[in-house]
Motif scaffolding. Structure first.
Motif, PDB file in Angstrom:
ATOM      1  N   ILE A 133       3.461  15.389  -0.421  1.00 50.23           N
ATOM      2  CA  ILE A 133       3.305  13.774   0.145  1.00 50.23           C
ATOM      3  C   ILE A 133       1.765  14.003   0.558  1.00 50.23           C
ATOM      4  CG2 ILE A 133       3.602  12.008   1.287  1.00 50.23           C
ATOM      5  CD1 ILE A 133       6.566  12.561   0.548  1.00 50.23           C
ATOM      6  N   LYS A 134       0.640  13.234   0.174  1.00 50.85           N
ATOM      7  CA  LYS A 134      -0.717  13.352   0.861  1.00 50.85           C
ATOM      8  C   LYS A 134      -0.908  12.385   1.806  1.00 50.85           C
ATOM      9  CE  LYS A 134      -1.869  17.066  -1.936  1.00 50.85           C
ATOM     10  NZ  LYS A 134      -2.627  17.144  -3.372  1.00 50.85           N
ATOM     11  N   GLU A 135      -0.143  11.157   1.525  1.00 50.68           N
ATOM     12  CA  GLU A 135      -0.493   9.982   2.260  1.00 50.68           C
ATOM     13  C   GLU A 135       0.836   9.377   2.517  1.00 50.68           C
ATOM     14  OE1 GLU A 135      -3.299   6.999   0.992  1.00 50.68           O
ATOM     15  OE2 GLU A 135      -4.263   8.357  -0.463  1.00 50.68           O
ATOM     16  N   ALA A 136       0.984   8.625   3.777  1.00 50.03           N
ATOM     17  CA  ALA A 136       2.334   8.026   4.192  1.00 50.03           C
ATOM     18  C   ALA A 136       1.992   6.967   4.919  1.00 50.03           C
ATOM     19  CB  ALA A 136       3.129   8.748   4.654  1.00 50.03           C
ATOM     20  N   VAL A 137       2.984   5.708   4.878  1.00 50.15           N
ATOM     21  CA  VAL A 137       2.960   4.716   5.517  1.00 50.15           C
ATOM     22  C   VAL A 137       4.299   4.885   6.682  1.00 50.15           C
ATOM     23  CG1 VAL A 137       3.323   1.974   5.434  1.00 50.15           C
ATOM     24  CG2 VAL A 137       2.137   3.474   3.640  1.00 50.15           C
ATOM     25  N   VAL A 138       3.554   4.156   7.887  1.00 52.83           N
ATOM     26  CA  VAL A 138       4.689   4.210   8.780  1.00 52.83           C
ATOM     27  C   VAL A 138       4.678   3.042   9.709  1.00 52.83           C
ATOM     28  CG1 VAL A 138       3.503   5.615  10.429  1.00 52.83           C
ATOM     29  CG2 VAL A 138       6.085   5.638  10.524  1.00 52.83           C
ATOM     30  N   ALA A 139       5.495   2.396  10.178  1.00 48.44           N
ATOM     31  CA  ALA A 139       5.715   1.227  10.887  1.00 48.44           C
ATOM     32  C   ALA A 139       6.066   1.705  12.370  1.00 48.44           C
ATOM     33  CB  ALA A 139       6.531   0.091  10.638  1.00 48.44           C
ATOM     34  N   SER A 140       5.501   1.304  13.265  1.00 49.29           N
ATOM     35  CA  SER A 140       5.866   1.912  14.818  1.00 49.29           C
ATOM     36  C   SER A 140       5.705   0.802  15.900  1.00 49.29           C
ATOM     37  CB  SER A 140       4.850   3.144  14.700  1.00 49.29           C
ATOM     38  OG  SER A 140       5.068   3.307  16.016  1.00 49.29           O
ATOM     39  N   THR A 141       6.579   0.995  16.798  1.00 51.83           N
ATOM     40  CA  THR A 141       5.997   0.093  18.090  1.00 51.83           C
ATOM     41  C   THR A 141       5.289   1.216  19.004  1.00 51.83           C
ATOM     42  OG1 THR A 141       8.307   1.169  19.313  1.00 51.83           O
ATOM     43  CG2 THR A 141       8.474  -0.856  18.266  1.00 51.83           C
ATOM     44  N   GLY A 142       4.619   2.160  18.529  1.00 47.93           N
ATOM     45  CA  GLY A 142       3.590   2.808  19.099  1.00 47.93           C
ATOM     46  C   GLY A 142       3.629   4.206  19.348  1.00 47.93           C
TER      47      GLY A 142
END
Ligand SMILES: *Cc1c(COP(=O)(O)O)cnc(C)c1O
Ligand SMILES: [Zn+2]
Length: 570
Positions: A133-142
């Motif tokens: 995998i060369k790109e990834a999406v992540v949601a985060s509180t920081g």
């Protein structure tokens, strides 16, 4: 090459691990754990192989010392910054203050980016690398955003980081510093997670699975192994900071304490203690005390009401953004099950009590923590005062994080893109807010396509990383001449970065072929070469390329300025 398998939380089906997957192939359930054949002779066997404990005695002090029990197949894919084996420090003064002798602080502030999310990043990013995998999406509180960005940078994986606009600016700037794309979502963290998932699905980019995937839980479990080794040292009067391994019997604490948002930490830590128990390395399991900020405490409230499924909190009211998960989902079910089975609690802590505890930890024991961690200190004080934790019991408190501000002037004011969700009320046929898709389109406005033809993977990754951190480019890569030619014939790039020495067809051949093709004739070329060119070779390239850079000596700024000059429209 190591093998492990996935185990479904719902139907218990086992499947050999091949790629990071989201759902159980048997029942479609969305929560997978990793299973291993335990390093069998864990405790006793000495011959013909030394026992696993003997091996551990000799190993280095990162989370990867527990390699046999971590979900990665090939050591070559490990991305490590020295995470793990953080100190276990006795809180002498706080202990004196509370009349409690056995309070230990697991100092996760000392991770490479200052929180225990570094463990998660190391394993999750290594697994992404292994999956190509060369790109990834992540949601985060920081903190996940910061940790993933640091490890992603090393792995050459571009991160699209979705954070709520209430995440402190200092944290967002640090994310930007690592070259990630930062998308600020004006909404709750749970809305932010949905937007991130929509974006990933839309763009076909890998979405980090958080607590439902394998990597994150397995990462958190490494804390439990370290704690058992370190408490073993302490019980034997030895230095807690040296690797224990076979030297002293391992020990579980009576209590593990942590502030929770998604609940990943305690779920992972408990998995580790259970594994050690199964292997006969410890003789009991700890109770767990989890704490939430009272302004966003869906798990604490639901637990005390005896609910099997959590009631969501739609409007979190807390200044402690790290902990603002209002929709705990299945994590609550899993955590509740553990608490009912092994003992413990989830309590709500007022922000004001957390801020007081923050001062106490700093002033009493010299430990400065971020507000989310202060919630745990406040929780500790509460449980000791009310007698839930007894004076003879051993406590390990996860000192989960510390913030390091990045100076404003370093990344400037424009380090994030704003995304407003308010007012997007209409819904399209998929039930998604109308206008959201357009908003998502606007986030990824990369128009320039750059192809890299380079057979050396390190060089290719370096170039990719330099381009990714700029954020403006779509990148295609090939590692030999023939595949490369096919690739650029299929999708004409706006610019080609070309290595001269390659198997199949070398760079000179590529240039010759391009000049024959009307579609490729005018594509600007930047040549990167490891060797001095002969006068004949120079003559051959003369007039056909935009720039020539010497491998191993160019700076990223040089490459970028050459690229900017070479790109059409500049
Ligand atoms: C993520 C985080 C938490 C909450 O952890 P979970 O186990 O994911 O609920 C607590 N403190 C800090 C500093 C964190 O970064
Ligand atoms: Zn299943």
């Amino acid at each position: 090459m190591r093998n492990f398998y996935t185990v479904c939380r719902h139907c218990h089906a086992k499947h050999p691990f091949e790629q990071p997957i989201l759902t159980c192939p048997t029942c479609g359930g969305g929560w997978l754990d990793a299973g291993y054949d335990y390093p069998y002779d864990a405790k006793t066997a000495v011959s013909p192989q030394p026992s696993w404990l003997n091996k551990l005695t000799e190993r280095g002090t990162t989370i990867w010392r527990y390699r046999e029990l971590l979900p990665l197949r090939d050591d070559d894919h490990i991305i490590s910054l020295g995470e793990g084996w953080t100190p276990l420090i006795r809180a002498h003064n706080l202990g004196l203050m509370l009349g409690h002798n056995n309070i230990y602080i697991k100092d996760e502030r000392q991770g490479p980016t200052g929180s225990f999310k570094d463990r998660q990043a190391s394993i999750a990013i290594s697994a992404m690398k292994e999956a190509g995998i060369k790109e990834a999406v992540v949601a985060s509180t920081g903190n996940v955003a910061i940790a993933y960005s640091a490890y992603g940078a090393r792995a050459g994986i571009k991160m699209w980081v979705f954070v709520t606009s209430s995440v402190p600016a200092d944290k967002m700037r640090e994310v930007a510093l690592y070259g990630s794309e930062v998308i600020k979502v004006a909404g709750t963290y749970d809305q932010c997670k949905k937007v991130a998932a929509d974006f990933a699905a839309n763009k076909g980019i890998f979405l980090d699975q958080g607590i439902k995937g394998i990597a994150a839980k397995e990462a958190m479990k490494t804390m439990s192994y370290e704690i058992a080794e370190q408490l073993g040292n302490i019980a034997a009067g030895a230095d807690p900071s040296t690797p224990n391994g076979h030297r002293h019997p391992w020990q579980a604490p009576d209590w593990y304490l942590q502030a929770v948002s998604g609940g990943l930490g305690p779920v992972g830590v408990m998995k580790g203690f259970k594994e050690m128990h199964d292997m006969g390395l410890i003789d009991k399991l700890p109770k767990m005390a989890c704490f939430q900020s009272a302004g966003c405490a869906p798990m604490a409230t639901s637990f005390h009401k005896g609910l099997a499924i959590a009631e969501n909190v739609d409007d979190p009211i807390t200044d402690i953004t790290t902990l603002a998960t209002g929709v705990p989902g299945e994590a609550y079910v899993a955590l509740r099950e553990l608490l009912l089975q092994h003992g413990g609690t989830i309590d709500a802590i007022e922000d004001t009590d957390a801020f007081k505890a923050m001062q106490i930890a700093a002033r009493m024991d010299g430990i400065s923590v971020e507000p989310a961690t202060a919630v745990t200190f406040a929780g500790l004080i509460k449980l000791i005062r009310e007698g839930t934790i007894q004076p003879h019991e051993t406590i390990v408190l996860n000192c989960s994080g510390h913030t390091f501000p990045v100076e404003k002037h370093i990344v400037g004011e424009q380090y994030a893109r704003d995304m407003i969700l308010e007012g997007i009320a209409e819904h399209d046929s998929h039930g998604r807010p109308e206008g959201l898709l357009t908003a998502l389109e606007d986030i990824d406005d990369r128009v320039q396509r750059i192809a890299i033809l380079e057979d050396n993977p390190d060089a290719s990754r370096l170039i990719r990383r330099i381009l990714q951190a700029q954020g403006e480019f779509l990148i295609d890569e090939a590692n030999n001449g023939l595949d490369g030619l096919k690739m650029i014939k299929q999708d004409t790039p706006n610019l080609l970065i070309l290595d001269l020495m390659m198997p199949g067809m070398d760079g000179f051949g590529i240039v010759k072929e391009m000049k024959k093709d009307p579609k490729l004739r005018d594509v600007p070329i930047i040549v990167i070469t490891a060797k001095e060119l002969s006068p004949f070779e120079q003559a051959e390239l003369n007039g056909k390329i935009k720039a020539l850079l010497q491998k191993g000596s160019f700076l990223d700024s040089e490459l970028l300025s050459d690229i900017k000059q070479a790109l059409p429209g500049s």
